[in-house]
Design a protein around this motif. Structure first.
Motif, mmCIF file in Angstrom:
data_model
loop_
_atom_site.group_PDB
_atom_site.id
_atom_site.type_symbol
_atom_site.label_atom_id
_atom_site.label_comp_id
_atom_site.label_asym_id
_atom_site.label_seq_id
_atom_site.Cartn_x
_atom_site.Cartn_y
_atom_site.Cartn_z
ATOM 1 N N PRO A 197 34.090 -53.064 -0.993
ATOM 2 C CA PRO A 197 34.004 -53.968 -2.152
ATOM 3 C C PRO A 197 32.949 -53.456 -3.126
ATOM 4 O O PRO A 197 32.001 -52.773 -2.740
ATOM 5 C CB PRO A 197 33.601 -55.295 -1.526
ATOM 6 C CG PRO A 197 32.923 -54.934 -0.258
ATOM 7 C CD PRO A 197 33.578 -53.684 0.241
ATOM 8 N N PHE A 198 33.114 -53.790 -4.397
ATOM 9 C CA PHE A 198 32.196 -53.341 -5.443
ATOM 10 C C PHE A 198 31.353 -54.509 -5.966
ATOM 11 O O PHE A 198 31.818 -55.651 -6.027
ATOM 12 C CB PHE A 198 32.973 -52.730 -6.615
ATOM 13 C CG PHE A 198 33.198 -51.258 -6.494
ATOM 14 C CD1 PHE A 198 32.583 -50.365 -7.352
ATOM 15 C CD2 PHE A 198 34.026 -50.750 -5.497
ATOM 16 C CE1 PHE A 198 32.785 -49.003 -7.250
ATOM 17 C CE2 PHE A 198 34.244 -49.398 -5.385
ATOM 18 C CZ PHE A 198 33.622 -48.508 -6.255
ATOM 19 N N VAL A 199 30.122 -54.182 -6.305
ATOM 20 C CA VAL A 199 29.249 -55.106 -7.042
ATOM 21 C C VAL A 199 29.107 -54.536 -8.449
ATOM 22 O O VAL A 199 28.656 -53.406 -8.620
ATOM 23 C CB VAL A 199 27.859 -55.232 -6.388
ATOM 24 C CG1 VAL A 199 27.004 -56.224 -7.162
ATOM 25 C CG2 VAL A 199 27.981 -55.640 -4.925
ATOM 26 N N LEU A 200 29.490 -55.292 -9.458
ATOM 27 C CA LEU A 200 29.470 -54.784 -10.829
ATOM 28 C C LEU A 200 28.888 -55.815 -11.784
ATOM 29 O O LEU A 200 28.920 -57.026 -11.515
ATOM 30 C CB LEU A 200 30.886 -54.437 -11.303
ATOM 31 C CG LEU A 200 31.543 -53.183 -10.726
ATOM 32 C CD1 LEU A 200 32.951 -53.039 -11.299
ATOM 33 C CD2 LEU A 200 30.729 -51.937 -11.038
ATOM 34 N N GLY A 227 33.700 -57.549 -5.360
ATOM 35 C CA GLY A 227 33.236 -58.563 -4.434
ATOM 36 C C GLY A 227 32.215 -59.492 -5.052
ATOM 37 O O GLY A 227 32.189 -60.689 -4.763
ATOM 38 N N GLN A 228 31.363 -58.947 -5.937
ATOM 39 C CA GLN A 228 30.307 -59.735 -6.570
ATOM 40 C C GLN A 228 30.067 -59.215 -7.980
ATOM 41 O O GLN A 228 30.261 -58.032 -8.268
ATOM 42 C CB GLN A 228 28.991 -59.627 -5.778
ATOM 43 C CG GLN A 228 29.050 -60.177 -4.372
ATOM 44 C CD GLN A 228 29.067 -61.693 -4.343
ATOM 45 O OE1 GLN A 228 28.583 -62.336 -5.272
ATOM 46 N NE2 GLN A 228 29.608 -62.265 -3.283
ATOM 47 N N THR A 235 19.556 -56.883 -9.759
ATOM 48 C CA THR A 235 20.303 -57.792 -8.884
ATOM 49 C C THR A 235 21.465 -57.080 -8.227
ATOM 50 O O THR A 235 21.759 -57.306 -7.037
ATOM 51 C CB THR A 235 20.812 -58.999 -9.695
ATOM 52 O OG1 THR A 235 19.719 -59.579 -10.409
ATOM 53 C CG2 THR A 235 21.437 -60.045 -8.785
ATOM 54 N N VAL A 236 22.141 -56.221 -8.972
ATOM 55 C CA VAL A 236 23.235 -55.432 -8.385
ATOM 56 C C VAL A 236 22.733 -54.664 -7.175
ATOM 57 O O VAL A 236 23.343 -54.684 -6.089
ATOM 58 C CB VAL A 236 23.832 -54.470 -9.436
ATOM 59 C CG1 VAL A 236 24.781 -53.468 -8.761
ATOM 60 C CG2 VAL A 236 24.567 -55.235 -10.516
ATOM 61 N N CYS A 237 21.602 -53.984 -7.326
ATOM 62 C CA CYS A 237 21.058 -53.188 -6.220
ATOM 63 C C CYS A 237 20.643 -54.080 -5.050
ATOM 64 O O CYS A 237 20.812 -53.703 -3.883
ATOM 65 C CB CYS A 237 19.870 -52.364 -6.709
ATOM 66 S SG CYS A 237 20.340 -51.008 -7.817
ATOM 67 N N ALA A 238 20.104 -55.257 -5.356
ATOM 68 C CA ALA A 238 19.714 -56.174 -4.283
ATOM 69 C C ALA A 238 20.942 -56.625 -3.492
ATOM 70 O O ALA A 238 20.891 -56.748 -2.253
ATOM 71 C CB ALA A 238 18.976 -57.375 -4.861
ATOM 72 N N LEU A 239 22.055 -56.866 -4.176
ATOM 73 C CA LEU A 239 23.281 -57.269 -3.484
ATOM 74 C C LEU A 239 23.867 -56.120 -2.673
ATOM 75 O O LEU A 239 24.416 -56.326 -1.584
ATOM 76 C CB LEU A 239 24.303 -57.784 -4.505
ATOM 77 C CG LEU A 239 23.912 -59.067 -5.245
ATOM 78 C CD1 LEU A 239 24.983 -59.451 -6.256
ATOM 79 C CD2 LEU A 239 23.663 -60.211 -4.268
ATOM 80 N N LEU A 244 26.654 -56.421 0.471
ATOM 81 C CA LEU A 244 27.793 -57.105 -0.130
ATOM 82 C C LEU A 244 28.733 -56.175 -0.877
ATOM 83 O O LEU A 244 29.741 -56.626 -1.414
ATOM 84 C CB LEU A 244 27.285 -58.192 -1.090
ATOM 85 C CG LEU A 244 26.438 -59.295 -0.439
ATOM 86 C CD1 LEU A 244 26.054 -60.339 -1.474
ATOM 87 C CD2 LEU A 244 27.197 -59.956 0.708
ATOM 88 N N GLY A 245 28.408 -54.894 -0.901
ATOM 89 C CA GLY A 245 29.297 -53.955 -1.563
ATOM 90 C C GLY A 245 28.584 -52.673 -1.949
ATOM 91 O O GLY A 245 27.428 -52.433 -1.565
#
Length: 306
Positions: A197-200, A227-228, A235-239, A244-245
């Motif tokens: 999954p990707f976080v974008l 995914g998120q 925040t992207v890096c934290a996720l 989470l992805g």
């Protein structure tokens, strides 16, 4: 009804000089005129006031009560005018004033600090109003004139009212949880991310960069599964760290130090993202020109980064 000033400035200036010198000859020499024109200026001023401003006696001149009352007001008016003229000239030349700059958060890790330092060294009297915002809000703020310049990623090609100048070109890297199987590789192929999954960032925050990233996935044969979403790269890096992805991001994101995140080059080849300064095409604000000059100096020193 607004009351118009009655006293011409040359007469006020002649009065203050004579009041300071208390000698017609010395005052005339200081003013660069002969004594008769000075006497005429003072006489005209006294006519407007309606009372003598000086006692003229064989031993010299002194201020009358009316003169003593007028002197501080005249000095104040002349000082404020001189200060106002100096301030107007400074603003007109771009030495003072207020410059509103929008910037993408990730640029605080790269070009922004050096650019602002260079600008402040040359123009310390300018107040910088720095506003953190993603690309799309910056473009809107430039159009509605709520900012003067923007530092943004992947500028649009179709906006005819704005101008863009490249500041930085940097690689796009893969961002993975440190425990991800691909984190053990030095280089990651985009196709290897297909099952994760990707976080974008949301597309509305920066459509061109979003399309650039998803376009890399499409070229590798898959559509990324989002995914998120997160508005800031921090925040992207934290996720990503939370598992989470994964994501693809500008290389400057590596400066966000998170122990649980691995940054890896992508291949084959090198995909890059462009950072540009943006401004209104016909903006004549001298401060904008000064900042663009600072951008040019920074770009000359650091045209790209890897």
């Amino acid at each position: 009804m607004e009351q118009r000033p009655e006293l011409p400035l040359p007469q006020l200036y002649a009065f203050t000089v004579l009041a300071e010198e208390l000698h017609f000859g010395h005052a005339a020499a200081r003013l660069g005129i002969a004594q008769p024109p000075l006497s005429q200026q003072i006489r005209r001023l006294e006519e407007k006031v309606g009372h003598p401003l000086f006692h003229r006696e064989p031993g010299g001149i002194t201020l009358t009560a009316a003169g003593r009352e007028l002197l501080p007001a005249a000095q104040r008016v002349l000082t404020e005018l001189a200060d106002g003229l100096a301030a107007a000239r400074a603003v007109g030349s771009g030495e003072t004033g207020r410059l509103r700059i929008g910037f993408s958060a990730s640029l605080a890790l790269t070009v922004l600090p050096g650019l602002l330092h260079t600008f402040r060294e040359r123009y310390p009297g300018v107040h910088l109003d720095i506003r953190e915002m993603t690309t799309a809000p910056q473009l809107a703020a430039l159009h509605d004139r709520s900012i003067d310049l923007g530092l943004l990623r992947e500028p649009p090609d179709t906006d005819t009212e704005l101008r863009f100048r490249t500041v930085l070109s940097e690689p796009i890297v893969a961002v993975l949880p440190s425990g991800h199987p691909l984190a053990s590789q030095r280089t990651v192929r985009v196709a290897q991310l297909a099952d994760s999954p990707f976080v974008l960032l949301p597309r509305a925050a920066g459509p061109q960069l979003y399309d650039r990233i998803t376009g890399l996935c499409t070229a590798a044969g898959f559509t990324p599964r989002i995914g998120q979403h997160a508005v800031e790269w921090q925040t992207v890096c934290a996720l990503v760290e939370a598992g989470l992805g994964v994501t693809l991001a500008p290389a400057s994101i590596r400066r966000i130090r998170l122990k649980g995140v691995a940054f890896r080059r992508i291949g084959p080849g090198t995909a890059r993202t462009r950072v540009a300064v943006a401004w209104r095409q016909h903006d004549r604000n001298p401060l904008v020109a000064h900042l663009l000059a600072a951008v040019s100096r920074s770009h000359h020193d650091h045209p790209t980064t890897g």
